[in-house]
Design an enzyme around this catalytic site. Structure first.
Site, PDB file in Angstrom:
ATOM      1  CD  GLU A  91      77.232  43.718  38.395  1.00 62.01           C
ATOM      2  OE1 GLU A  91      77.940  43.970  39.389  1.00 62.01           O
ATOM      3  OE2 GLU A  91      77.311  42.659  37.761  1.00 62.01           O
ATOM      4  CB  CYS A 111      86.635  47.720  33.307  1.00 59.45           C
ATOM      5  SG  CYS A 111      88.034  48.469  34.167  1.00 59.45           S
ATOM      6  CB  CYS A 115      92.328  43.911  37.515  1.00 58.75           C
ATOM      7  SG  CYS A 115      92.693  45.665  37.774  1.00 58.75           S
ATOM      8  CB  CYS A 118      88.640  42.486  38.253  1.00 61.35           C
ATOM      9  SG  CYS A 118      87.228  43.581  38.466  1.00 61.35           S
ATOM     10  N   GLY A 163      84.280  49.762  35.931  1.00 57.35           N
ATOM     11  CA  GLY A 163      84.963  50.850  35.245  1.00 57.35           C
ATOM     12  C   GLY A 163      85.989  51.553  36.116  1.00 57.35           C
ATOM     13  CD  GLU A 164      90.531  54.269  37.170  1.00 54.21           C
ATOM     14  OE1 GLU A 164      90.282  55.346  37.745  1.00 54.21           O
ATOM     15  OE2 GLU A 164      91.053  53.284  37.736  1.00 54.21           O
ATOM     16  CB  SER A 195      87.996  53.186  44.217  1.00 51.34           C
ATOM     17  OG  SER A 195      89.015  52.215  44.101  1.00 51.34           O
ATOM     18  CG  ASN A 296      83.277  38.449  46.711  1.00 51.03           C
ATOM     19  OD1 ASN A 296      82.938  37.687  47.613  1.00 51.03           O
ATOM     20  ND2 ASN A 296      83.108  39.758  46.786  1.00 51.03           N
ATOM     21  CB  CYS A 340      82.675  44.611  41.041  1.00 48.14           C
ATOM     22  SG  CYS A 340      82.267  46.035  40.057  1.00 48.14           S
TER      23      CYS A 340
END
Length: 359
Positions: A91, A111, A115, A118, A163-164, A195, A296, A340
């Site tokens: 995305e 990812c 979390c 997420c 992703g990180e 980030s 969200n 996301c």
């Protein structure tokens, strides 16, 4: 599978061309075609010999992404679902701001940070994106602007998609050099934000790079107990390690750090937790900023809900009274798959249903 030429920095492109018997200016011409004229094929490079175009075609593709889905919000936010050469989906989001056009890019397929609130982590990391695949996201959004012929451009970039980024450090750093190059897209370093969920050792590496790119840290909790429960990364990099790295970054760069804090109803949004957050950031207050983010909702994580406005404002008031620089983030794309990873997850589910239906 040929790599994208977007994966090369300008210096790497020059070295590649010179190794193949070309003058340095030839690589400069190719770079101009890619990032100033923004052609989609090597054949469009009319001042490059046919023989060298053939070499380029044998070695690289231009843009490796295919556009699968586009969603446009009433507020002008555009969400793209792109397909990679191996069929995997990512995305990208275009957000129209009062200060320019910002694009949020993805750096990994899936990812592994884990979390619990997420959508990105619903599918585990399958691979890193290479730098060309990250750059290609910017190029396709810029093509959207070019096709509209209104003189618009991508002016800001946030590396906050799926992703990180610091788990794909080398490719992300190459991407940053490409889009920041003054002879190409020339997106200013101070208009770019990376980030991280808190990979402390990589924050130190980033500090040592000497770049002017902004750093944001996904914090989301003011203490180790809660953060370890909602963000698995905290078990490896607890707040003591994280803040030691952040202090090193600030000392090394003298640049401000933004803390991202998603507001989860009755999870991390109490008055007590606001005071904890104020205390946590006290020693770096002059060079830190807290971004309070409306949640969200994600159907797969229905244990969480958005904090009511009054709880957000009460939390905000505590921070302000303690001298914390903070803001409640403006929402974008609330009428589309805003969270996301949501669009990707929904599309993959539909694809699986289609396959099942044909069996």
């Amino acid at each position: 599978m040929k790599p994208s030429i977007y994966s090369l920095t300008r210096d790497e492109l020059i070295a590649w061309a010179v190794e193949r018997g070309q003058k340095q200016f030839r690589a400069t011409q190719i770079w101009d075609w890619l990032y100033k004229k923004r052609v989609q094929s090597f054949e469009e490079m009319t001042n490059i010999s046919k023989d060298f175009v053939s070499i380029l075609n044998d070695s690289f593709c231009v843009n490796p992404l295919k556009q699968r889905v586009v969603q446009e919000s009433a507020d002008g936010t555009v969400k793209y679902l792109f397909e990679l050469p191996d069929g995997m989906l990512i995305e990208t989001v275009l957000m129209r701001q009062h200060y320019g056009h910002s694009v949020c890019v993805t750096t990994q397929v899936g990812c592994n940070i884990g979390c619990t609130f997420c959508a990105s982590g619903l599918i585990k990391k399958q691979r890193d994106l290479n730098s060309g695949e990250i750059t290609a996201q910017i190029m396709l959004v810029q093509k959207y602007f070019d096709d509209r012929k209104q003189g618009e451009r991508v002016s800001h970039v946030v590396v906050m998609g799926i992703g990180e980024p610091f788990d794909n450090y080398k490719n992300v750093m190459c991407f940053l050099r490409v889009i920041n190059d003054d002879n190409g897209l020339a997106i200013g370093a101070r208009h770019i934000t990376v980030s991280t969920s808190g990979l402390a050792h990589k924050i130190r590496d980033f500090a040592n790079e000497g770049v002017q790119v902004n750093l944001a840290v996904s914090l989301h909790a003011p203490n180790n107990d809660l953060r370890s429960r909602i963000m698995r990364v905290n078990r490896s990099f607890p707040l003591e390690k994280l803040f030691s790295a952040i202090e090193y970054y600030i000392e090394k760069t003298n640049r401000r750090v933004t803390f991202e804090y998603i507001m989860l109803n009755e999870v991390n949004d109490s008055i007590k937790q606001a005071q904890e957050l104020a205390d946590l950031t006290k020693t770096i207050r002059k060079l830190s900023y807290v971004n309070l983010i409306p949640y969200n909702p994600v159907s797969e994580h229905d244990q969480y809900s958005r904090s009511p406005k009054e709880r957000v404002l009460a939390f905000y008031d505590v921070l302000k009274k303690n001298g914390v620089n903070c803001v409640v983030r403006q929402e974008h794309g609330t009428d589309i798959d805003a969270a996301c990873g949501q669009l990707r997850s929904k599309t993959m589910k539909k694809d699986r249903e289609k396959v099942t239906a044909t069996k």
